[in-house]
Design a protein around this motif. Sequence first.
Motif, mmCIF file in Angstrom:
data_model
loop_
_atom_site.group_PDB
_atom_site.id
_atom_site.type_symbol
_atom_site.label_atom_id
_atom_site.label_comp_id
_atom_site.label_asym_id
_atom_site.label_seq_id
_atom_site.Cartn_x
_atom_site.Cartn_y
_atom_site.Cartn_z
ATOM 1 N N PRO A 54 2.823 -3.218 4.414
ATOM 2 C CA PRO A 54 4.059 -3.137 4.969
ATOM 3 C C PRO A 54 5.258 -3.788 3.992
ATOM 4 N N GLU A 55 6.340 -3.061 4.231
ATOM 5 C CA GLU A 55 7.284 -3.966 3.414
ATOM 6 C C GLU A 55 7.580 -5.468 3.383
ATOM 7 N N SER A 56 7.254 -6.134 4.753
ATOM 8 C CA SER A 56 7.425 -7.484 5.050
ATOM 9 C C SER A 56 6.716 -8.343 3.949
ATOM 10 N N VAL A 57 5.333 -7.786 3.496
ATOM 11 C CA VAL A 57 4.814 -8.537 2.466
ATOM 12 C C VAL A 57 4.571 -8.098 1.095
ATOM 13 N N LYS A 58 5.699 -7.341 0.914
ATOM 14 C CA LYS A 58 5.972 -6.698 -0.465
ATOM 15 C C LYS A 58 5.731 -7.779 -1.636
ATOM 16 N N GLU A 59 6.470 -8.826 -1.583
ATOM 17 C CA GLU A 59 6.564 -9.888 -2.525
ATOM 18 C C GLU A 59 5.024 -10.516 -2.803
ATOM 19 N N LYS A 60 4.403 -10.751 -1.590
ATOM 20 C CA LYS A 60 3.226 -11.378 -1.867
ATOM 21 C C LYS A 60 2.255 -10.193 -2.330
ATOM 22 N N ALA A 61 2.246 -9.047 -1.868
ATOM 23 C CA ALA A 61 1.518 -8.123 -2.372
ATOM 24 C C ALA A 61 1.414 -7.725 -3.988
ATOM 25 N N ILE A 62 2.978 -7.541 -4.271
ATOM 26 C CA ILE A 62 3.088 -7.425 -5.783
ATOM 27 C C ILE A 62 2.880 -8.508 -6.626
ATOM 28 N N GLN A 63 2.802 -9.871 -6.210
ATOM 29 C CA GLN A 63 2.335 -10.914 -6.872
ATOM 30 C C GLN A 63 0.990 -10.682 -6.985
ATOM 31 N N PHE A 64 0.149 -10.377 -6.130
ATOM 32 C CA PHE A 64 -1.355 -10.437 -6.269
ATOM 33 C C PHE A 64 -1.771 -9.144 -7.106
ATOM 34 N N ILE A 65 -0.890 -8.138 -6.947
ATOM 35 C CA ILE A 65 -1.305 -6.915 -7.868
ATOM 36 C C ILE A 65 -0.996 -7.391 -9.451
ATOM 37 N N LYS A 66 -0.059 -8.089 -9.744
ATOM 38 C CA LYS A 66 0.090 -8.485 -11.052
ATOM 39 C C LYS A 66 -0.875 -9.603 -11.476
ATOM 40 N N ASP A 67 -1.141 -10.188 -10.616
ATOM 41 C CA ASP A 67 -1.982 -11.565 -10.983
ATOM 42 C C ASP A 67 -3.385 -10.955 -11.086
ATOM 43 N N GLU A 68 -3.935 -10.078 -10.220
ATOM 44 C CA GLU A 68 -5.297 -9.729 -10.212
ATOM 45 C C GLU A 68 -5.716 -8.338 -10.481
ATOM 46 N N LEU A 69 -4.865 -7.329 -10.165
ATOM 47 C CA LEU A 69 -5.446 -6.017 -10.288
ATOM 48 C C LEU A 69 -4.848 -5.050 -11.457
ATOM 49 N N VAL A 70 -3.856 -5.506 -12.007
ATOM 50 C CA VAL A 70 -2.979 -4.939 -13.185
ATOM 51 C C VAL A 70 -4.211 -4.713 -14.321
ATOM 52 N N ALA A 71 -5.009 -5.870 -14.418
ATOM 53 C CA ALA A 71 -6.010 -6.063 -15.563
ATOM 54 C C ALA A 71 -6.810 -4.835 -15.515
ATOM 55 N N HIS A 72 -7.007 -4.080 -14.512
ATOM 56 C CA HIS A 72 -8.146 -3.077 -14.145
ATOM 57 C C HIS A 72 -7.630 -1.748 -14.273
ATOM 58 N N CYS A 73 -6.147 -1.720 -14.626
ATOM 59 C CA CYS A 73 -5.554 -0.372 -14.915
ATOM 60 C C CYS A 73 -5.565 -0.067 -16.340
ATOM 61 N N GLU A 74 -5.711 1.257 -16.581
ATOM 62 C CA GLU A 74 -5.479 1.645 -18.010
ATOM 63 C C GLU A 74 -4.177 1.508 -18.576
ATOM 64 N N ASN A 75 -4.362 0.635 -19.614
ATOM 65 C CA ASN A 75 -2.938 0.015 -20.450
ATOM 66 C C ASN A 75 -1.994 -0.592 -19.386
ATOM 67 N N GLY A 76 -2.687 -1.352 -18.265
ATOM 68 C CA GLY A 76 -1.788 -1.959 -17.341
ATOM 69 C C GLY A 76 -0.682 -1.188 -16.550
ATOM 70 N N HIS A 77 -0.914 -0.001 -16.537
ATOM 71 C CA HIS A 77 -0.021 1.090 -15.918
ATOM 72 C C HIS A 77 -0.284 1.127 -14.363
ATOM 73 N N TYR A 78 0.834 0.919 -13.473
ATOM 74 C CA TYR A 78 0.873 1.016 -12.297
ATOM 75 C C TYR A 78 2.227 1.637 -11.810
ATOM 76 N N ILE A 79 2.273 2.183 -10.604
ATOM 77 C CA ILE A 79 3.804 2.620 -10.063
ATOM 78 C C ILE A 79 3.900 2.235 -8.850
ATOM 79 N N CYS A 80 5.010 1.797 -8.533
ATOM 80 C CA CYS A 80 5.447 1.014 -7.239
ATOM 81 C C CYS A 80 6.428 2.360 -6.620
ATOM 82 N N ASP A 81 5.450 2.528 -5.643
ATOM 83 C CA ASP A 81 6.062 3.958 -4.633
ATOM 84 C C ASP A 81 6.209 3.259 -2.956
#
Length: 362
Positions: A323-350
């Motif tokens: 939900p949008e209400s937790v966007k800040e926490k979710a994006i920070q977690f994604i940047k800190d923990e999950l982007v490392a598993h993306c090809e070339n660090g690529h992700y899309i916020c939609d």
Amino acid sequence: MTETEFIPKAYTNFPEKGKVGWKAPSNIALVKYWGKKANQIPANPSISFTLDVSATITQVSYTKKKVDSNGFSFDLLFEGKPKEDFKPKIQTFLERIEPYLPFLKKYHFVIETSNSFPHSSGIASSASGMSALALCFLSIESKIQDMELDFFKKKASFLARLGSGSACRSIEGDLVQWGHHQGLEMSSDLYGIKYPFVVDPIFKNYQDTILLVHKGQKQVGSTVGHNLMHDHPYAEKRFEQAHLNLDKLKPILEEGDLQGFMQLVESEALTLHAMMMTSMPYFILMMPDTLEIINKLWRFRKETNVPICFTLDAGANVHVLYPESVKEKAIQFIKDELVAHCENGHYICDQIGTGAKQLFEE
């Protein structure tokens, strides 16, 4: 409605030339469709979030032929350059929709298309691409013959489905159901419909961060995967499960039940891939990084109680929903923990979108 109702009456007016443009979004299924019958009919119903950022823009210029011919005539440009390997798919699409748009052979078309997301980024562009193209052709028909808006949307979804099944869910937003389901009288195998039931506001601006674990072509295409459901030992139980999950989803969406939503959506995603792993021949589209993301997400959710979950398409990429209400926490977690598993660090916020939009008509 039946298929024959989409066949137009005799045309009386043919414009000499013109140009139309549409932007159509991709979508991500919450209850998945996997397996189809002849003529792009789904083996089970599905429901999806319409996306916003991930979209295709298509412009179609049309010029009336000086001499009638029995063939289709078109040029295709993808991001400004000729794309010959796309042309067979467009040719097949034209052949499928021509009974419902019989003006097609009277014109030469120049089709110009581009995606808001990088080509071969790992996002399926068939849903957005085919829906945008269907809308352009239908806009041309509406210049020849008037039609009401409700009929226009249904026919656009019907035509898009003939190009790519999931494309029928990319005409409207924000939640679209496709496939006949006893719990929804107006549902149809022929086109998608806007979800008609009450939806709690918490789901109205839901976020989808798409983690691009693997870019490029999948080892097994969706069409092949769908066809493997014909003799699948668990197919009937899976189709039954999809119907049951649609029924379960109704009170979940109405009551804003985030726990129920996360459980159902994740189960659906894993079931989709379980069907791939138990078909014959069997195949695996998830990558090691897909599993790492899922395990990290589960651990984060358990430790923080942040209502973040995942779903998967027929590939290795992970859609992280929250939900949008937790966007800040979710994006920070994604940047800190999950982007490392993306090809070339690529992700899309939609996020959830409102459906296709006409850009212009000349």
